[in-house]
Scaffold this active site. Structure first.
Site, PDB file in Angstrom:
ATOM      1  N   HIS A 168       0.852  -1.186   0.000  1.00  0.00           N
ATOM      2  CA  HIS A 168       0.000   0.000   0.000  1.00  0.00           C
ATOM      3  C   HIS A 168       0.895   1.245   0.000  1.00  0.00           C
ATOM      4  O   HIS A 168       1.288   1.722   1.066  1.00  0.00           O
ATOM      5  CB  HIS A 168      -0.902   0.011   1.236  1.00  0.00           C
ATOM      6  CG  HIS A 168      -1.767  -1.197   1.379  1.00  0.00           C
ATOM      7  ND1 HIS A 168      -1.270  -2.436   1.716  1.00  0.00           N
ATOM      8  CD2 HIS A 168      -3.108  -1.353   1.225  1.00  0.00           C
ATOM      9  CE1 HIS A 168      -2.265  -3.310   1.766  1.00  0.00           C
ATOM     10  NE2 HIS A 168      -3.389  -2.682   1.472  1.00  0.00           N
ATOM     11  N   HIS A 208      -1.815  -0.923   7.102  1.00  0.00           N
ATOM     12  CA  HIS A 208      -1.485  -1.108   5.692  1.00  0.00           C
ATOM     13  C   HIS A 208      -0.377  -0.158   5.255  1.00  0.00           C
ATOM     14  O   HIS A 208       0.275  -0.392   4.233  1.00  0.00           O
ATOM     15  CB  HIS A 208      -2.733  -0.908   4.830  1.00  0.00           C
ATOM     16  CG  HIS A 208      -3.420   0.400   5.038  1.00  0.00           C
ATOM     17  ND1 HIS A 208      -4.354   0.595   6.031  1.00  0.00           N
ATOM     18  CD2 HIS A 208      -3.305   1.589   4.396  1.00  0.00           C
ATOM     19  CE1 HIS A 208      -4.792   1.841   5.982  1.00  0.00           C
ATOM     20  NE2 HIS A 208      -4.166   2.473   5.000  1.00  0.00           N
ATOM     21  N   ASN A 220      -7.705  11.069   4.104  1.00  0.00           N
ATOM     22  CA  ASN A 220      -7.392  11.209   2.679  1.00  0.00           C
ATOM     23  C   ASN A 220      -8.578  10.875   1.765  1.00  0.00           C
ATOM     24  O   ASN A 220      -8.431  10.858   0.538  1.00  0.00           O
ATOM     25  CB  ASN A 220      -6.156  10.373   2.296  1.00  0.00           C
ATOM     26  CG  ASN A 220      -6.343   8.885   2.509  1.00  0.00           C
ATOM     27  OD1 ASN A 220      -7.431   8.329   2.329  1.00  0.00           O
ATOM     28  ND2 ASN A 220      -5.266   8.206   2.904  1.00  0.00           N
ATOM     29  N   ILE A 244     -10.105   8.255   0.865  1.00  0.00           N
ATOM     30  CA  ILE A 244     -10.049   7.125  -0.066  1.00  0.00           C
ATOM     31  C   ILE A 244     -10.034   5.813   0.715  1.00  0.00           C
ATOM     32  O   ILE A 244      -9.307   5.676   1.702  1.00  0.00           O
ATOM     33  CB  ILE A 244      -8.801   7.194  -0.976  1.00  0.00           C
ATOM     34  CG1 ILE A 244      -8.878   8.394  -1.918  1.00  0.00           C
ATOM     35  CG2 ILE A 244      -8.632   5.898  -1.773  1.00  0.00           C
ATOM     36  CD1 ILE A 244      -9.957   8.295  -2.987  1.00  0.00           C
ATOM     37  N   ARG A 271     -17.538 -19.763  38.610  1.00  0.00           N
ATOM     38  CA  ARG A 271     -17.339 -18.311  38.581  1.00  0.00           C
ATOM     39  C   ARG A 271     -17.187 -17.772  40.001  1.00  0.00           C
ATOM     40  O   ARG A 271     -16.442 -16.815  40.244  1.00  0.00           O
ATOM     41  CB  ARG A 271     -18.490 -17.610  37.851  1.00  0.00           C
ATOM     42  CG  ARG A 271     -19.839 -17.776  38.512  1.00  0.00           C
ATOM     43  CD  ARG A 271     -20.923 -16.901  37.897  1.00  0.00           C
ATOM     44  NE  ARG A 271     -22.221 -17.168  38.508  1.00  0.00           N
ATOM     45  CZ  ARG A 271     -23.253 -16.339  38.455  1.00  0.00           C
ATOM     46  NH1 ARG A 271     -23.149 -15.183  37.829  1.00  0.00           N
ATOM     47  NH2 ARG A 271     -24.402 -16.668  39.020  1.00  0.00           N
ATOM     48  N   SER A 308     -21.775 -10.423  37.687  1.00  0.00           N
ATOM     49  CA  SER A 308     -22.108 -11.757  37.194  1.00  0.00           C
ATOM     50  C   SER A 308     -20.872 -12.612  36.954  1.00  0.00           C
ATOM     51  O   SER A 308     -20.900 -13.827  37.169  1.00  0.00           O
ATOM     52  CB  SER A 308     -22.911 -11.647  35.887  1.00  0.00           C
ATOM     53  OG  SER A 308     -24.185 -11.096  36.128  1.00  0.00           O
ATOM     54  N   GLU A 356     -17.393  -4.926  24.633  1.00  0.00           N
ATOM     55  CA  GLU A 356     -16.541  -6.120  24.709  1.00  0.00           C
ATOM     56  C   GLU A 356     -15.341  -6.030  23.777  1.00  0.00           C
ATOM     57  O   GLU A 356     -14.229  -6.435  24.139  1.00  0.00           O
ATOM     58  CB  GLU A 356     -17.350  -7.378  24.366  1.00  0.00           C
ATOM     59  CG  GLU A 356     -18.423  -7.752  25.370  1.00  0.00           C
ATOM     60  CD  GLU A 356     -19.761  -7.085  25.063  1.00  0.00           C
ATOM     61  OE1 GLU A 356     -20.743  -7.399  25.744  1.00  0.00           O
ATOM     62  OE2 GLU A 356     -19.806  -6.240  24.147  1.00  0.00           O
ATOM     63  N   PHE A 361     -20.520 -13.699  24.478  1.00  0.00           N
ATOM     64  CA  PHE A 361     -20.207 -12.380  23.941  1.00  0.00           C
ATOM     65  C   PHE A 361     -18.782 -12.289  23.401  1.00  0.00           C
ATOM     66  O   PHE A 361     -18.364 -11.205  22.955  1.00  0.00           O
ATOM     67  CB  PHE A 361     -20.479 -11.301  24.989  1.00  0.00           C
ATOM     68  CG  PHE A 361     -21.925 -11.238  25.406  1.00  0.00           C
ATOM     69  CD1 PHE A 361     -22.939 -11.414  24.472  1.00  0.00           C
ATOM     70  CD2 PHE A 361     -22.283 -11.018  26.723  1.00  0.00           C
ATOM     71  CE1 PHE A 361     -24.275 -11.371  24.844  1.00  0.00           C
ATOM     72  CE2 PHE A 361     -23.614 -10.974  27.110  1.00  0.00           C
ATOM     73  CZ  PHE A 361     -24.616 -11.153  26.159  1.00  0.00           C
ATOM     74  N   ASP A 373     -32.155 -17.816  30.147  1.00  0.00           N
ATOM     75  CA  ASP A 373     -31.844 -16.787  29.153  1.00  0.00           C
ATOM     76  C   ASP A 373     -31.910 -17.333  27.733  1.00  0.00           C
ATOM     77  O   ASP A 373     -32.008 -16.569  26.771  1.00  0.00           O
ATOM     78  CB  ASP A 373     -30.454 -16.191  29.404  1.00  0.00           C
ATOM     79  CG  ASP A 373     -30.484 -15.132  30.491  1.00  0.00           C
ATOM     80  OD1 ASP A 373     -31.562 -14.544  30.710  1.00  0.00           O
ATOM     81  OD2 ASP A 373     -29.436 -14.888  31.106  1.00  0.00           O
ATOM     82  N   HIS A 386     -28.108 -16.718  24.606  1.00  0.00           N
ATOM     83  CA  HIS A 386     -27.053 -16.541  25.598  1.00  0.00           C
ATOM     84  C   HIS A 386     -26.284 -17.834  25.885  1.00  0.00           C
ATOM     85  O   HIS A 386     -25.369 -17.822  26.708  1.00  0.00           O
ATOM     86  CB  HIS A 386     -27.648 -16.014  26.908  1.00  0.00           C
ATOM     87  CG  HIS A 386     -27.930 -14.544  26.897  1.00  0.00           C
ATOM     88  ND1 HIS A 386     -28.658 -13.946  25.897  1.00  0.00           N
ATOM     89  CD2 HIS A 386     -27.563 -13.547  27.750  1.00  0.00           C
ATOM     90  CE1 HIS A 386     -28.745 -12.645  26.147  1.00  0.00           C
ATOM     91  NE2 HIS A 386     -28.087 -12.381  27.259  1.00  0.00           N
ATOM     92  N   ARG A 419     -22.065 -20.733  35.356  1.00  0.00           N
ATOM     93  CA  ARG A 419     -22.982 -19.910  36.131  1.00  0.00           C
ATOM     94  C   ARG A 419     -23.564 -20.726  37.281  1.00  0.00           C
ATOM     95  O   ARG A 419     -23.749 -20.213  38.394  1.00  0.00           O
ATOM     96  CB  ARG A 419     -24.125 -19.425  35.237  1.00  0.00           C
ATOM     97  CG  ARG A 419     -25.180 -18.622  36.002  1.00  0.00           C
ATOM     98  CD  ARG A 419     -26.471 -18.523  35.220  1.00  0.00           C
ATOM     99  NE  ARG A 419     -27.439 -17.637  35.864  1.00  0.00           N
ATOM    100  CZ  ARG A 419     -28.713 -17.581  35.547  1.00  0.00           C
ATOM    101  NH1 ARG A 419     -29.191 -18.358  34.602  1.00  0.00           N
ATOM    102  NH2 ARG A 419     -29.526 -16.758  36.181  1.00  0.00           N
TER     103      ARG A 419
END
Length: 700
Positions: free
Chosen positions: A30, A70, A202, A204, A374, A401, A434, A459, A491, A495, A542
């Site tokens: 580039h 680039h 620029n 572009i 957890r 959580s 995230e 997620f 859920d 999820h 969980r």
């Protein structure tokens, strides 16, 4: 040549022509952005950047991130002309430049330090791997956050050890990417006045003019984020550029965006301001015409006038060397006055752990009810954080959580002063960002802190690009992913991660650990904290899982080897192997006991980490998974993709082949067949099948 303006122009045109020649010789790359942005980068490096080329790892150096990856030829040309030394372990030669002229001549070729896009860890002077647009800019926010935390934590009156600035050169594509928006929003909220993004505007992209897709008011957007915004209408106006950088340095209450209008392919008469200058070589004739426009010998290739490196040495090099020398003297005095703090900084820079870092870990007795992994992880995390002040992190609005909020002292909330915390806080609040969170975690790690980032496992779909680059860069970021299976329940399938374990296992350089109970969590953290060259994904439940009785079953220390025999046949000669990870280990243990009561010899193998297991000797792996035992049942509440490696092509694989279900966790698990009764039944079928097959083979 004594005229300063002429000398400046000579340096800029050298940057341009080196970049053009590197791309043209490679027949790939580039060229346009280096041609247009060369004055912008030159002014920053030559007049402002505080960076010692003899010590590119100096902790208080300013950071320059080429988010527009680039345009890598521009960065490599700068590193060469500035005489930046090689300082990475990947260099075998001593006293070598980070980038040599030969490297530029072998741009994008195998073995060259000038790879197609900048690669952290391979080329000294590259602060982070860039190429996927937006990633470098977002990572630079992590670097700026790190400086604020280091300064607030370790600076003392008359001892300002940390006061560096972070600059990122961004393209139109960077500014369009969503991760840039996430990161800019958070940077504005945190008032990171040490952060400067330079937007090379620029107009572009690959498809053509940005008018096709991008007509928003970028300045207004960044004003809305809480940034200071400066316009430079001509990238070739060095004095206006210099004034913009000075305004940034004088701004103390927000980050700065400098919008610099440039011309892609500047100087190339037929490709100036065209998409053809973006992603392909100019062509031999256009190269000649561009060089003529610069007043260059059109037949000279990779030509570097003697005055150019000397000019960089006299300004860029001398300024950086003096700053680094002054810092070293200051740190020596600091060490005398604050030896404990200096020791922490030393360990941080080396990637070493504090003495006794694991001496206060909790104890989890056997408990049939148990707790969610957890929950146990949160307890272990806080215990380690109490011994390691630079272990810090947060979640994407999910700390309650994911159980990742630090309560051990010192902790506190990382916020701009006056917002309910200060910059010494170790709890980061990333908001629902995230993607930016994971890029920022990489920037924290590259600043030698030990960060963790947490969210629900599902997620990770939002942040995979940043996680992938982290693995590529071999950064020891700790990812804590919770709500790891269909057993999160009500859920529902939106999820409930199904394909995610397989996806992360497929990522080179990623270590994934899915512990079975609280004691495996302890051992997982022991492993994690000692890993210095790879990220780790700690995948947690969980729902509560039983804490196994380790007086009856094998100790959890087997986690360090990736897989281990948890429960075995009395004669250590099993007829069937039950393989599982995480929450599916407990039902396998129940099935094992049921089979034992029937006189069936089973072995339960807990396999929390395939990557750690594959690193063991063949002898150890065969001792856990005897090749002679073909009857096997693999159990995991996720896609069964990949389990054939361990279960064999004829083994039973309890997994998922569809998305989940919205219902209470136990109902969902039963619906999909994850019960001890089904596991035991599969084990019996496997034994019968392989005995029949074996008997048939003997008759043949």
């Amino acid at each position: 040549m004594t005229d300063p303006a002429q000398l400046d122009q000579l340096c800029i045109n050298t940057l341009r022509t080196l970049s053009i020649d590197a791309v043209q010789k490679a027949k790939s790359g580039h060229p346009g952005t280096p041609m247009g942005a060369a004055p912008t980068a030159y002014c920053l490096w030559q007049r402002f950047l505080r960076y010692d080329p003899a010590d590119p790892e100096w902790p208080n150096r300013d950071r320059f991130v080429l988010s527009a990856g680039h345009a890598s030829a521009l960065l490599y040309s700068l590193l060469y002309l500035c005489g930046v030394k090689a300082a990475r372990p990947s260099y075998k030669e001593s006293d070598r430049l980070a980038v040599t002229l030969e490297d530029l001549k072998t741009f994008r070729q195998i073995g060259s330090r000038c790879t197609g896009h900048p690669e952290y860890g391979w080329t000294s002077g590259v602060e982070t791997t860039t190429g996927p647009l937006g990633q470098g800019a977002a990572t630079s926010v992590g670097m700026a956050i790190a400086e604020r935390w280091l300064a607030a934590t370790y600076n003392r009156p008359n001892h300002d050890l940390f006061d560096y600035n972070v600059y990122a050169l961004c393209s139109d594509g960077d500014i369009m990417e969503g991760v840039c928006a996430e990161a800019a929003s958070l940077a504005g909220h945190l008032k990171l006045s040490n952060l400067c993004w330079i937007y090379d505007d620029n107009d572009i992209t690959i498809e053509g003019s940005t008018r096709l897709t991008f007509t928003e008011d970028v300045a207004a957007r960044f004003f809305g984020y809480g940034w200071n915004v400066i316009h430079v209408s001509d990238a070739n106006d060095l004095e206006r550029l210099a004034r913009s950088y000075e305004i940034f340095l004088d701004t103390d209450d927000c980050p700065t965006l400098i919008i610099v209008q440039s011309h892609i392919g500047y100087g190339a008469p037929n490709k100036h301001d065209t998409k053809e200058a973006h992603g392909e070589p100019l062509g031999d004739e256009e190269v000649r015409l561009a060089k003529i426009a610069y007043g260059w010998n059109p037949d000279a290739q990779f030509y570097v006038p003697d005055e150019v490196p000397a000019h960089f040495r006299d300004q860029f090099g001398q300024r950086g060397a003096m700053a680094r020398s002054d810092w070293a003297e200051q740190f020596a005095a600091y060490r005398q006055k604050f030896p404990d703090l200096a020791e922490q900084i030393d360990r941080m820079q080396r990637g070493d752990l504090p003495d006794g870092w694991d001496s206060g870990l909790p104890d989890f007795p056997a408990d049939a009810k148990g707790m969610a992994t957890r929950e146990s992880s949160g307890k272990v995390l806080n215990a380690i954080a109490g011994k390691m002040p630079w272990l810090l992190g947060g979640a994407a609005d999910l700390a309650p959580s994911t159980k990742t909020h630090l309560s051990t002292e010192p902790s506190g909330e990382f916020q701009a002063p006056g917002q309910g915390g200060d910059y010494s806080g170790r709890n980061f609040h990333f908001g629902l960002r995230e993607h930016a969170m994971c890029a920022i975690a990489s920037g924290l790690s590259q600043s030698k802190l030990r960060p963790y980032a947490a969210s629900f496992f599902i997620f990770t779909d939002y942040c995979r690009a940043a996680v992938r680059l982290c693995a590529m860069m071999e950064l020891p970021v700790i990812y804590i992913w919770t709500h790891d299976s269909i057993s999160l329940g009500e859920d529902g399938p939106t999820h409930q991660p199904v394909e995610h374990l397989a996806s992360f296992r497929a990522m080179p350089g990623m270590v994934l650990i899915r512990p079975a109970d609280a004691n495996e969590v302890i051992e997982a953290w022991r492993v994690i904290m000692q890993i210095r060259d790879r990220p780790v994904s700690l995948v947690l439940t969980r729902q509560a899982v039983p804490t196994l009785d380790r007086s009856k079953y094998a100790p959890a220390s087997g986690v360090s080897r990736g897989a281990y025999v948890l429960a075995d046949a009395v004669d250590l000669s099993p007829d069937v192997l039950l393989l599982a990870t995480g929450s599916e280990v407990a039902p396998c243990v129940t099935a094992y006991e049921q089979l034992a009561s029937e006189g069936i010899k089973a072995r339960v193998i807990s396999m929390p980490s395939w990557e750690l297991f594959e690193a063991q000797s063949q002898e150890y792996r065969d001792s856990v998974l005897p090749p002679s035992v073909k009857a096997r049942v693999a159990v995991e509440a996720a896609s069964s993709f990949g389990w054939e490696r361990y279960a064999g092509s004829d083994g039973a694989r309890f997994g998922l082949h569809a998305f989940g279900l919205s219902a209470p966790a136990k109902v969902v698990a039963h619906h999909f067949g994850f019960t001890p009764e089904n596991i035991a039944a599969a084990a019996r079928e496997q034994i019968a099948q392989h005995r029949k097959s074996s008997a048939g083979g003997e008759e043949d």
